[in-house]
Design an enzyme around this catalytic site. Sequence first.
Site, mmCIF file in Angstrom:
data_model
loop_
_atom_site.group_PDB
_atom_site.id
_atom_site.type_symbol
_atom_site.label_atom_id
_atom_site.label_comp_id
_atom_site.label_asym_id
_atom_site.label_seq_id
_atom_site.Cartn_x
_atom_site.Cartn_y
_atom_site.Cartn_z
ATOM 1 N N ASN A 109 43.551 -17.295 -39.444
ATOM 2 C CA ASN A 109 44.081 -18.218 -38.470
ATOM 3 C C ASN A 109 43.197 -18.054 -37.052
ATOM 4 O OD1 ASN A 109 46.373 -20.092 -38.969
ATOM 5 N ND2 ASN A 109 46.674 -17.954 -40.060
ATOM 6 N N ARG A 113 58.072 1.345 -28.492
ATOM 7 C CA ARG A 113 57.612 0.101 -28.767
ATOM 8 C C ARG A 113 57.413 -0.404 -27.326
ATOM 9 N NH1 ARG A 113 58.077 -3.219 -33.354
ATOM 10 N NH2 ARG A 113 59.264 -1.933 -34.564
ATOM 11 N N MET A 144 51.478 -8.139 -36.762
ATOM 12 C CA MET A 144 52.720 -7.666 -37.699
ATOM 13 C C MET A 144 53.569 -6.428 -36.732
ATOM 14 S SD MET A 144 52.388 -9.623 -40.228
ATOM 15 C CE MET A 144 53.637 -8.856 -41.307
ATOM 16 N N ARG A 145 53.657 -7.048 -35.515
ATOM 17 C CA ARG A 145 54.717 -6.110 -34.598
ATOM 18 C C ARG A 145 55.705 -7.081 -34.090
ATOM 19 N NH1 ARG A 145 54.519 -1.305 -35.930
ATOM 20 N NH2 ARG A 145 55.321 -0.691 -33.999
ATOM 21 N N LEU A 161 57.825 -7.687 -30.704
ATOM 22 C CA LEU A 161 57.536 -7.510 -29.718
ATOM 23 C C LEU A 161 58.994 -7.468 -28.745
ATOM 24 C CD1 LEU A 161 54.649 -10.074 -29.115
ATOM 25 C CD2 LEU A 161 54.397 -7.563 -28.881
ATOM 26 N N HIS A 195 53.959 -19.299 -38.471
ATOM 27 C CA HIS A 195 54.879 -18.658 -39.504
ATOM 28 C C HIS A 195 54.712 -19.605 -40.544
ATOM 29 C CE1 HIS A 195 58.369 -16.443 -41.095
ATOM 30 N NE2 HIS A 195 58.570 -17.725 -41.563
ATOM 31 N N ASP A 229 60.677 -15.146 -35.155
ATOM 32 C CA ASP A 229 60.603 -16.611 -35.855
ATOM 33 C C ASP A 229 61.696 -17.476 -35.392
ATOM 34 O OD1 ASP A 229 58.494 -15.343 -37.466
ATOM 35 O OD2 ASP A 229 59.717 -14.837 -38.757
ATOM 36 N N VAL A 232 45.998 -23.845 -45.629
ATOM 37 C CA VAL A 232 44.819 -24.816 -45.078
ATOM 38 C C VAL A 232 45.591 -25.624 -44.194
ATOM 39 C CG1 VAL A 232 44.362 -27.083 -46.154
ATOM 40 C CG2 VAL A 232 44.116 -25.026 -47.452
ATOM 41 N N GLU A 280 47.976 -24.256 -42.056
ATOM 42 C CA GLU A 280 48.011 -23.383 -40.847
ATOM 43 C C GLU A 280 46.692 -23.790 -39.937
ATOM 44 O OE1 GLU A 280 49.145 -19.460 -41.326
ATOM 45 O OE2 GLU A 280 50.296 -19.802 -42.851
#
Length: 216
Positions: free
Chosen positions: A16, A67, A92-93, A95, A111, A147, A174, A176
């Site tokens: 992406n 964090r 992949m964290r 926030l 997503h 999400d 494709v 995305e």
Amino acid sequence: MSKPKVAVLISGSGTNLQALLDAAGSNDYPAHVTLVISNRPDAYGLVRAQQAGVETVVIDHKSFKSRADFDAALDRCLRARDIDIICLAGFMRLLTPDFVRAWDGRMLNIHPSLLPAFKGLYVQQRAIDAGARFSGCTVHLVTPEMDEGPIVVQAVVPVLDGDTADTLAARIQVQEHRAYPLALRLVAEGRVRIDGPRTHIADALASGDGMMNPMG
Ligand code: GRF
């Protein structure tokens, strides 16, 4: 007017990111990708950024106690470079709510499902297991819940007989790679107005047609 500066946050392969770099490489695209941050030193996306001549920074989450400390370092890095818009692209964290609120309306995520269905992980397998006829991808503005947040662009793909998580993921990717550059363009052009859970997009074409799967 100068173009907004975009930071793309990644953890992995960065396809992406590549789509955003390719789009932003064209003169008429309304945003500049000026920074790529990875929390993983081995993310292949860092190579993609370097090949495109974009600055890369690794902020390894493992070297922070909490964090909040990690997010504070992220925030400092972004502000030091006058970043206007953040694109999460396979980052992949989770926030912290403070960080998310500080970038309210200026942070996008992609997503691989049609939100609000199938939040979280393993979404392609879960769509197959649920017998969904369609899946797709969603680009949305980020709010503190994972999400969630006002949806800017979605693209739909069919789920086909015999699909595996991998074949479905490839079909979704494709789309995305089309959806993310479009969503960033809309935000960068100031055409996205947030109205509670919805967005209104100025001067956008929306298809009034439905889609059917299977065809009879
Ligand atoms: C994409 O499927 C995206 O929707 C999800 O993470 C994946 C990242 O893929 N959030 P890539 O690193 O951009 O190839």
